[in-house]
Design an enzyme around this catalytic site. Structure first.
Site, PDB file in Angstrom:
ATOM      1  CE  LYS A 152       0.844   1.281   4.476  1.00  0.00           C
ATOM      2  NZ  LYS A 152       1.657   2.423   4.847  1.00  0.00           N
ATOM      3  CG  ASP A 176      -0.810   0.016   8.230  1.00  0.00           C
ATOM      4  OD1 ASP A 176      -1.627   0.841   8.662  1.00  0.00           O
ATOM      5  OD2 ASP A 176       0.367   0.299   7.927  1.00  0.00           O
TER       6      ASP A 176
HETATM    7  O1  C5P Z   1      -0.614  -1.240  14.782  1.00  0.00           O
HETATM    8  P1  C5P Z   1       0.832  -1.498  14.536  1.00  0.00           P
HETATM    9  O2  C5P Z   1       1.344  -2.646  15.354  1.00  0.00           O
HETATM   10  O3  C5P Z   1       1.181  -1.635  13.099  1.00  0.00           O
HETATM   11  O4  C5P Z   1       1.586  -0.215  15.042  1.00  0.00           O
HETATM   12  C1  C5P Z   1       2.989  -0.189  15.193  1.00  0.00           C
HETATM   13  C2  C5P Z   1       3.369   1.027  16.028  1.00  0.00           C
HETATM   14  O5  C5P Z   1       3.132   2.225  15.266  1.00  0.00           O
HETATM   15  C3  C5P Z   1       2.579   1.219  17.307  1.00  0.00           C
HETATM   16  O6  C5P Z   1       3.146   0.495  18.368  1.00  0.00           O
HETATM   17  C4  C5P Z   1       2.674   2.713  17.517  1.00  0.00           C
HETATM   18  O7  C5P Z   1       3.927   3.056  18.053  1.00  0.00           O
HETATM   19  C5  C5P Z   1       2.642   3.262  16.092  1.00  0.00           C
HETATM   20  N1  C5P Z   1       1.283   3.639  15.664  1.00  0.00           N
HETATM   21  C6  C5P Z   1       0.686   4.763  16.201  1.00  0.00           C
HETATM   22  N2  C5P Z   1      -0.564   5.134  15.787  1.00  0.00           N
HETATM   23  C7  C5P Z   1      -1.224   4.414  14.858  1.00  0.00           C
HETATM   24  C8  C5P Z   1      -0.625   3.267  14.279  1.00  0.00           C
HETATM   25  C9  C5P Z   1       0.641   2.902  14.700  1.00  0.00           C
HETATM   26  O8  C5P Z   1       1.272   5.445  17.064  1.00  0.00           O
HETATM   27  N3  C5P Z   1      -2.432   4.801  14.477  1.00  0.00           N
END
Ligand code: C5P
Length: 302
Positions: A13, A140
């Site tokens: 993406k 994501d």
């Molecule tokens: O959801 P995911 O595990 O992919 O997110 C990885 C990291 O990215 C989270 O631990 C956070 O630090 C950051 N993040 C965030 N806000 C979001 C998505 C991700 O701060 N909406």
């Protein structure tokens, strides 16, 4: 018929808009995240095995974790746990999406393994069940399952699918080494310390541009609030962006949390021109051409 293996193809993406709000008490950030699936793919194959194992091939394979931290392994475990079965599969990832590149490659593998295991085990989970496991795996991951284009709100996991009225041509410059998504969000917080960060809102002009397939309007409307943070952590990315812009890209931006940079171009010829200039510049490791929108995760071999 006993299914012996299932292969699922999942797209990368680019975020055509990534509007980021202030940090929430849970550490995540509220987003208005407009995802567009692009035609670079990982393929995830699962087959029965004595225990859960993973292998990976592809240009960046040595950077991919082969333990239970891999989202593909976690997807198999979560799905198996929900159904009270053992996650005994071998998962093979044929990786073509840049690793830790801001193109949701890890999320793609999570969504791909989930759909592949669901098919292998004959579970027939509903779309809603699969999406809820995806949301548990990462912000994501639901989009990797859905593909096309979608607005993600909340931390990005709550999706509204979007209409796309045409196809778009992109070039992606793959950087040397990845960037950690949490580190980029932390840098965003540092850069915005003491400032009031507005609530993230999807741009009506951008949604219109997608709906009508208007590449010039889309180029005017793209934005990424994480770009200053990614550039602060990786200043040479500014050189890559300048090369693409100089070679005629209509829009040049960091993809998600980076360090991949994304260039929106008019057509296939323009894409080849920008890719050639990027390759010759020495400011990136590789340049890849891809079309959008791409379909979400789907089985290509059973
Ligand atoms: O959801 P995911 O595990 O992919 O997110 C990885 C990291 O990215 C989270 O631990 C956070 O630090 C950051 N993040 C965030 N806000 C979001 C998505 C991700 O701060 N909406």
């Amino acid at each position: 018929m006993t299914v012996r293996s299932v292969t699922v193809r999942v797209p990368a993406k680019v975020n055509v808009q990534l509007a980021v709000g202030g940090a929430r008490p849970d550490g995540f950030h509220d987003l208005a995240n407009v995802f567009l699936a692009v035609g670079l793919y990982d393929e995830v194959t699962v087959r029965p095995a004595a225990s859960l194992t993973i292998t990976c091939t592809g240009p960046d394979a040595e950077q991919v974790p082969l333990d239970r931290t891999n989202l593909a392994a976690r997807a198999a475990e979560l799905l198996a746990a929900r159904h009270g079965i053992a996650p005994d599969v071998h998962i093979h990832i044929a990786k073509d999406i840049p690793v830790a590149g801001g193109m949701a490659g890890g999320s793609a593998d999570g969504a791909g393994a989930l759909l592949a295991c669901d098919t292998l085990w004959g579970l027939g989970s509903s779309r809603e069940e699969l999406l809820s496991i995806c949301a548990e795996l990462g912000s994501d991951v639901p989009f990797s399952l859905v593909g096309g284009a979608a607005l993600g709100t909340g931390r990005g996991e709550r999706l509204t699918e979007l209409e796309v009225g045409g196809s778009f041509h992109w070039v992606f410059a793959v950087a040397d080494g990845g960037l950690s998504t949490p580190a980029v969000y932390a840098e965003f917080d540092r850069l915005n310390e003491g400032l009031s960060v507005p609530a993230p809102v999807a741009s009506p002009a951008l949604l219109d541009a997608l709906r009508t397939g208007d590449v010039l309007a889309l180029a005017d409307a793209v934005s990424n609030d994480l770009q200053p943070a990614a550039l602060s952590l990786r200043p040479p990315l500014a050189d890559t962006l300048a090369v693409g812009a100089g070679a005629g890209a209509l829009a040049s931006l960091v993809s998600g949390s980076g360090p991949t940079t994304a260039f929106l171009v008019k057509d296939e010829d323009a894409a080849e021109g920008v890719a050639t200039a990027l390759r010759a510049s020495g400011t990136c490791r590789a340049a890849r051409v891809a079309g959008a929108p791409a379909m979400g995760a789907r089985a290509v071999a059973v």
